[in-house]
Design a protein around this motif. Structure first.
Motif, short mmCIF file in Angstrom:
data_model
loop_
_atom_site.label_atom_id
_atom_site.label_comp_id
_atom_site.label_asym_id
_atom_site.label_seq_id
_atom_site.Cartn_x
_atom_site.Cartn_y
_atom_site.Cartn_z
N LEU A 166 -6.75 -18.98 130.74
CA LEU A 166 -6.27 -19.79 129.62
C LEU A 166 -7.46 -20.15 128.74
CD1 LEU A 166 -4.15 -22.30 131.76
CD2 LEU A 166 -3.28 -20.25 130.61
N ASP A 167 -7.46 -19.73 127.48
CA ASP A 167 -8.57 -20.07 126.58
C ASP A 167 -8.13 -21.11 125.57
OD1 ASP A 167 -10.91 -20.30 125.22
OD2 ASP A 167 -11.05 -18.19 124.63
N GLU A 168 -8.41 -22.35 125.83
CA GLU A 168 -8.03 -23.48 124.98
C GLU A 168 -6.59 -23.35 124.49
OE1 GLU A 168 -10.81 -25.62 123.21
OE2 GLU A 168 -12.56 -24.44 123.75
N PRO A 169 -5.63 -23.16 125.39
CA PRO A 169 -4.26 -22.89 124.97
C PRO A 169 -3.61 -24.08 124.27
CG PRO A 169 -4.30 -23.33 127.32
CD PRO A 169 -5.73 -23.27 126.87
N LYS A 210 -18.09 -20.16 126.97
CA LYS A 210 -16.84 -20.22 127.74
C LYS A 210 -15.95 -19.01 127.47
CE LYS A 210 -15.56 -24.11 125.76
NZ LYS A 210 -16.62 -24.24 124.76
N THR A 211 -15.69 -18.74 126.19
CA THR A 211 -14.81 -17.63 125.84
C THR A 211 -15.42 -16.30 126.28
OG1 THR A 211 -13.78 -18.79 124.02
CG2 THR A 211 -13.72 -16.41 123.91
N THR A 212 -16.73 -16.18 126.12
CA THR A 212 -17.40 -14.94 126.54
C THR A 212 -17.20 -14.73 128.04
OG1 THR A 212 -19.03 -15.26 124.81
CG2 THR A 212 -19.59 -13.69 126.54
MG MG Z 1 -14.23 -20.40 122.87
#
Ligand code: MG
Ligand code: ADP
Length: 376
Positions: free
Chosen positions: A158-161, A43-45
């Motif tokens: 938004l990355d797991e904000p 996901k983050t990638t």
């Molecule tokens: Mg991640």
């Protein structure tokens, strides 16, 4: 209309490891899409590839019809919020939010106006002169959000904000972020491993597993029509009954269960080949007790092993004649008298279940072996 954000055959390797594996994703203007998947699913990638913090090994990314694949992160002009607030601790709230504007050489007179508007959007007008360590976690994330939207980016990532916030605050912030996103009409890609957050916030959810997209759909469709074992089990609770697909007829799969009984399951489009093993996926709330001559497409006997009161309903664990475990959720009033040890008759309707392939777990770096013949 062309997609606002268009990701085409995106590949990202870390050495030999495929962190993002042939991802195709088109997002419309103003849409809120959540990338949902377990930790390590890429996901983050994927978000970093969109933001320009990582480079693609293959594929392309378009924003508003423009190829941004080779653009530097800064030139993409995308707003971003991370899990760890990443505010500048030595700057006031005002200066934190003004930072992206100063970076873009916005005129001083305009900076104030933009920052105040962003502060109003996140309801922190009173906090402009505070420092980050004088704010609660939720307030810090609102500042981070204000900083991400202050320069009117075309896209918000938004990355797991909300990952670091406690449950109540997380729910409140989910609602707030969604509200802000809608009032600004800003296209948003949100990343989370929290299925409930994905279901409540998103226009569409993109489920990732081992670097690949398993399914992209609306929350409702994802919940009711999971296309794979992984998706069915990752979102909500599910019962998986083993069966064999006998044949397909007019939107319906006729299957044979382990006890030899024939059952019917609705199918839209199936990746299951005839005469191969499959799974029937049924939500616990879609299994009913058969009473007063009620008729369901499929009916079984169930021996009750456990009964738990869970507020608005009872949760019953039972076992079928062929020793398959089933979990069912029954309304309080209709299941009060059921006791452990009872044999009850349960039923479910063809349209309340789905048929998914009984897939072998594939390793990330091996070839796709889910090659069952497509039938539709
Ligand atoms: Mg991640
Ligand atoms: P998620 O955000 O879904 O938890 P990530 O995108 O962070 O997953 O990571 C996907 C996979 O890629 C993980 O197995 C992770 O260990 C690996 N990975 C991520 N970043 C790097 C990196 N910079 N170098 C090597 N491997 C990485």
């Amino acid at each position: 209309m062309t997609a606002h954000l268009d990701i085409k055959s995106a590949q990202k390797f870390y050495k030999k490891y495929k962190a993002v594996d042939n991802v195709n994703l088109s997002i419309k203007k103003g849409e809120f899409v959540t990338i949902l998947g377990p930790s390590g699913s890429g996901k983050t990638t994927l978000l970093k590839l969109i933001a320009g913090f990582e480079e693609l090994n293959d594929g392309a990314i378009f924003l508003d019809g423009q190829d941004i694949t080779k653009k530097k992160a800064y030139d993409r002009n995308i707003g971003m919020v991370f899990q760890n607030y990443a505010l500048f601790p030595h700057m006031t709230v005002f200066d934190n939010i003004a930072y992206p504007l100063r970076l873009r050489n916005v005129m001083k007179a305009n900076i104030k106006e933009h920052v105040i508007r962003a502060l109003q959007t996140v309801r922190l007008e009173e906090f402009a002169s505070r420092y980050p360590n004088q704010l609660s976690g939720g307030q810090q994330q609102r500042v981070a959000l204000a900083r991400a939207i202050v320069f009117n980016p075309p896209l918000l990532l938004l990355d797991e904000p909300l990952g670091a916030l406690d449950k109540n605050l997380r729910h409140q912030m989910q609602y707030e972020i969604k509200h802000i996103q809608q009032s600004l009409g800003i296209t948003t890609v949100n990343v989370t491993h929290d299925q409930e957050e994905a279901l409540t916030m998103s226009d569409r959810i993109c489920v990732m597993n081992k670097g690949r997209i398993e399914q992209i759909d609306t929350p409702e469709r994802l919940y009711n029509f999971p296309k794979s074992k992984f998706v069915s089990a990752f979102i909500g609770e599910i019962n998986l009954l083993q069966c064999e697909l006998i044949h397909l007829e007019a939107g319906m799969a006729v299957v044979k269960l382990n006890d030899g009984q024939v059952a019917k399951v609705r199918v839209e489009q199936s990746d299951v080949a005839v005469q191969t093993a499959a799974l029937i996926a049924i939500r616990p709330e879609n299994i009913h007790v058969v009473r007063d001559g009620a008729v369901f497409t499929n009916m079984h006997e169930l021996t009750v092993l456990e009964k738990t009161y869970v507020g608005e309903s009872f949760r019953i664990e039972g076992t079928t004649k062929t020793r398959e475990r089933l979990t069912i959720k029954l309304p309080y009033a209709s299941s009060r008298e059921i006791a452990v040890g009872d044999e009850i008759r349960i039923g479910w309707n063809a349209h309340e279940a789905s048929l998914v392939p009984d897939e072998v777990t594939v390793q990330n770096d091996t070839a796709d072996i889910r090659g069952a013949a497509k039938i539709s």
